[in-house]
Scaffold this motif. Structure first.
Motif, PDB file in Angstrom:
ATOM      1  N   THR A  32       0.833  -1.207   0.000  1.00  0.00           N
ATOM      2  CA  THR A  32       0.000   0.000   0.000  1.00  0.00           C
ATOM      3  C   THR A  32       0.858   1.244   0.000  1.00  0.00           C
ATOM      4  O   THR A  32       0.651   2.170  -0.788  1.00  0.00           O
ATOM      5  CB  THR A  32      -0.938   0.008   1.220  1.00  0.00           C
ATOM      6  N   ASP A  33       1.848   1.277   0.888  1.00  0.00           N
ATOM      7  CA  ASP A  33       2.755   2.422   0.995  1.00  0.00           C
ATOM      8  C   ASP A  33       4.054   2.079   0.284  1.00  0.00           C
ATOM      9  O   ASP A  33       4.849   1.281   0.773  1.00  0.00           O
ATOM     10  CB  ASP A  33       3.026   2.757   2.471  1.00  0.00           C
ATOM     11  N   LYS A  34       4.264   2.684  -0.907  1.00  0.00           N
ATOM     12  CA  LYS A  34       5.414   2.349  -1.741  1.00  0.00           C
ATOM     13  C   LYS A  34       6.060   3.620  -2.272  1.00  0.00           C
ATOM     14  O   LYS A  34       5.478   4.690  -2.234  1.00  0.00           O
ATOM     15  CB  LYS A  34       4.972   1.477  -2.926  1.00  0.00           C
ATOM     16  N   SER A  35       7.291   3.472  -2.753  1.00  0.00           N
ATOM     17  CA  SER A  35       7.973   4.572  -3.425  1.00  0.00           C
ATOM     18  C   SER A  35       8.747   4.019  -4.607  1.00  0.00           C
ATOM     19  O   SER A  35       8.900   2.809  -4.748  1.00  0.00           O
ATOM     20  CB  SER A  35       8.931   5.298  -2.470  1.00  0.00           C
ATOM     21  N   GLU A  36       9.275   4.910  -5.429  1.00  0.00           N
ATOM     22  CA  GLU A  36      10.044   4.487  -6.596  1.00  0.00           C
ATOM     23  C   GLU A  36      11.502   4.209  -6.249  1.00  0.00           C
ATOM     24  O   GLU A  36      12.232   3.664  -7.054  1.00  0.00           O
ATOM     25  CB  GLU A  36       9.979   5.558  -7.685  1.00  0.00           C
ATOM     26  N   LEU A  40      10.969   6.579   1.532  1.00  0.00           N
ATOM     27  CA  LEU A  40       9.518   6.527   1.595  1.00  0.00           C
ATOM     28  C   LEU A  40       9.050   7.417   2.742  1.00  0.00           C
ATOM     29  O   LEU A  40       9.468   7.231   3.888  1.00  0.00           O
ATOM     30  CB  LEU A  40       9.060   5.085   1.808  1.00  0.00           C
ATOM     31  N   THR A  41       8.205   8.418   2.445  1.00  0.00           N
ATOM     32  CA  THR A  41       7.740   9.373   3.455  1.00  0.00           C
ATOM     33  C   THR A  41       6.230   9.313   3.576  1.00  0.00           C
ATOM     34  O   THR A  41       5.513   9.231   2.574  1.00  0.00           O
ATOM     35  CB  THR A  41       8.166  10.804   3.098  1.00  0.00           C
ATOM     36  N   THR A  46       9.852   9.365   7.715  1.00  0.00           N
ATOM     37  CA  THR A  46      10.589   8.942   6.521  1.00  0.00           C
ATOM     38  C   THR A  46      11.370   7.669   6.793  1.00  0.00           C
ATOM     39  O   THR A  46      12.063   7.555   7.819  1.00  0.00           O
ATOM     40  CB  THR A  46      11.557  10.046   6.061  1.00  0.00           C
ATOM     41  N   LEU A  47      11.252   6.730   5.875  1.00  0.00           N
ATOM     42  CA  LEU A  47      12.065   5.508   5.889  1.00  0.00           C
ATOM     43  C   LEU A  47      13.104   5.648   4.786  1.00  0.00           C
ATOM     44  O   LEU A  47      12.763   5.911   3.638  1.00  0.00           O
ATOM     45  CB  LEU A  47      11.210   4.270   5.624  1.00  0.00           C
ATOM     46  N   VAL A  76      14.809   5.344  10.293  1.00  0.00           N
ATOM     47  CA  VAL A  76      13.452   5.836  10.521  1.00  0.00           C
ATOM     48  C   VAL A  76      13.580   7.210  11.169  1.00  0.00           C
ATOM     49  O   VAL A  76      14.148   7.342  12.252  1.00  0.00           O
ATOM     50  CB  VAL A  76      12.659   4.888  11.435  1.00  0.00           C
ATOM     51  N   SER A  77      13.099   8.259  10.504  1.00  0.00           N
ATOM     52  CA  SER A  77      13.262   9.627  11.015  1.00  0.00           C
ATOM     53  C   SER A  77      11.931  10.362  11.051  1.00  0.00           C
ATOM     54  O   SER A  77      10.989  10.023  10.325  1.00  0.00           O
ATOM     55  CB  SER A  77      14.271  10.412  10.162  1.00  0.00           C
TER      56      SER A  77
END
Length: 432
Positions: A32-36, A40-41, A46-47, A76-77
């Motif tokens: 569901t939560d993805k990035s290119e 990933l925020t 932010t991961l 993880v920030s």
């Protein structure tokens, strides 16, 4: 006026205290939560994946899990406040590959079962996949509130998560430990194989097979709910001896010998439709192999028109298709004829559709099929199962009773579409 001011001050203090103790939870869900890419925020969290980043980690291919390969560092920030809790829900347990115990140890981090939890107070926290890959289905980050508010871990644990027991040898139960003050309940999913008492002591049953022993405790005022498992396998050795000729309907290991070692093939995974045959290595040039009965790695060679069919433990037939570029085996539902010829040196030429089985192309230790002899490959041998060490034993009967699994008369597992004489729930029946 004074009374009004007093109530106003009290209201302000309540709002301030409520703001201080308020918590925000941000959950990242794979698929569901993805990035290119490697960052990933979501909602101020932010991961960031570093060192050996792969798009199958946080990227667009993360459809079912976030993958942190061995050596990866996940940061993880937060830009919305201090992080007080981070929870990883993984696809494996504890220190097993893909589990939360594969992260490097650090202050505030604990794990139990499939869940790893960090507790503290920081705007940024690093996690290193140290001993093996970590795969997480969700990563839940909590912001605000007092650090350490999370309840203590129950810390239920068996001294061994997996027990391999050979029939006829002494059995010693793993020890069980815990920290929770809640009652711990124990259960076995297969008491014919192994039982467990109220103190967590495991005892063997009367049959071979697999039993999962589970310990569970409920949440209380101090400790979180907990769970732990120990999987018990009970088995005997099945013996296979080197063959010089084929007998129809018998079970064989497909074997190769090279560089002083002996390799035998394993069937492709049940979900596969094609593939090379991976192998298990045994040291030495052997004329006899002993395989645990819980591993059904044999193949049935049965006479058919123009040769012999080769069937694996899942009831699938091996064959080669018409594309000469395909070197791996196709897996079908109908018998396909292979030409089988024995050689004086103990090997066999096993051919279908112009391609013959060979082991070890290049540096690989697997079986494929090729139209010509490849560099560094060797031809297979066949080792026949010794009568009396049948693959149909209590492990399969027990499984069939619970799951209505069917086996053909050669002892191979077959799917629901199979037609003919089968064994199910310990009884023979005809499926038409």
């Amino acid at each position: 006026m004074i009374k009004t001011l007093r109530f106003t001050l009290m209201a302000v203090m309540m709002l301030i205290c409520g703001a201080i103790s308020a918590q925000t939870v941000v959950t990242f869900t794979a698929g569901t939560d993805k990035s290119e890419g490697a960052t990933l925020t979501k909602d101020g969290i932010t991961l960031t994946l570093d060192k050996g980043t792969s798009t199958s980690g946080l990227g667009k291919l993360a459809t079912t899990e976030y993958r942190l390969y061995k050596g990866n560092v996940l940061t993880v920030s937060s830009t919305i406040g201090d992080i007080t809790n981070i929870e990883f829900t993984c696809t494996a347990k504890n220190t097993a590959k893909y589990g939360p115990g594969c992260f490097a140890s650090q202050t505030g981090y604990t794990f139990e079962g499939t869940v790893g939890t960090w507790v503290g107070s920081a705007t940024s926290v690093d996690f290193t996949a140290e001993t093996a890959q970590v795969r997480a289905k969700t990563i839940k980050v909590t912001i605000g509130g007092a650090a350490g508010e999370t309840k203590k871990a129950a810390k239920l644990a068996f001294s061994e998560e997996k027990v391999n027991h050979e029939v006829g040898t002494d059995f010693t139960s793993p020890t069980f430990s815990w920290e929770t003050t809640a009652t711990v309940k124990f259960s076995s999913d297969n008491e014919a194989v192994a039982t467990v008492n109220a103190e967590g002591v495991i005892a063997l049953g009367t049959e071979e097979g697999k039993a999962v022993i589970t310990a569970e405790s409920a949440e209380n005022d101090v400790y979180a709910a907990g769970t732990a498992t120990c999987t018990v396998y009970v088995w005997h050795y099945v013996t296979y001896k080197k063959a010089t000729a084929i007998e129809s309907g018998k079970k064989y290991l497909i074997v190769a010998q090279r560089d002083g070692n002996t390799y035998y093939a394993m069937p492709c995974k049940e979900s596969y439709k094609y593939g090379y045959l991976s192998t298990v290595m045994k040291e030495g040039t052997l004329d006899e192999l002993k395989v645990e009965s819980s591993y059904d790695d044999n193949f049935v060679f049965a006479e058919c028109e123009d040769g012999y069919s080769i069937q694996d433990c899942y009831g699938r037939y091996l064959y080669m298709d018409d594309d000469p570029n395909h070197k791996s085996f196709q897996l079908g539902t109908e018998p396909v004829a292979w030409e089988v010829e024995a050689s004086d040196n103990g090997t066999f030429s096993i051919t279908n559709n112009g391609q013959f089985i060979q082991f070890g192309q290049g540096t690989f230790t697997s079986f494929g099929a090729y139209a010509t002899k490849q560099d560094n490959t060797v031809l297979p041998m066949l080792f026949k199962m010794v009568e009396g060490t049948t693959g149909i034993n209590n492990i399969q009967t027990t499984t069939a009773v619970k799951n209505n699994v069917m086996y053909n008369i050669a002892g191979q597992r077959v799917n629901k579409d199979y037609k003919g004489l089968v064994i199910m729930n310990g009884k023979k029946m005809m499926v038409k």
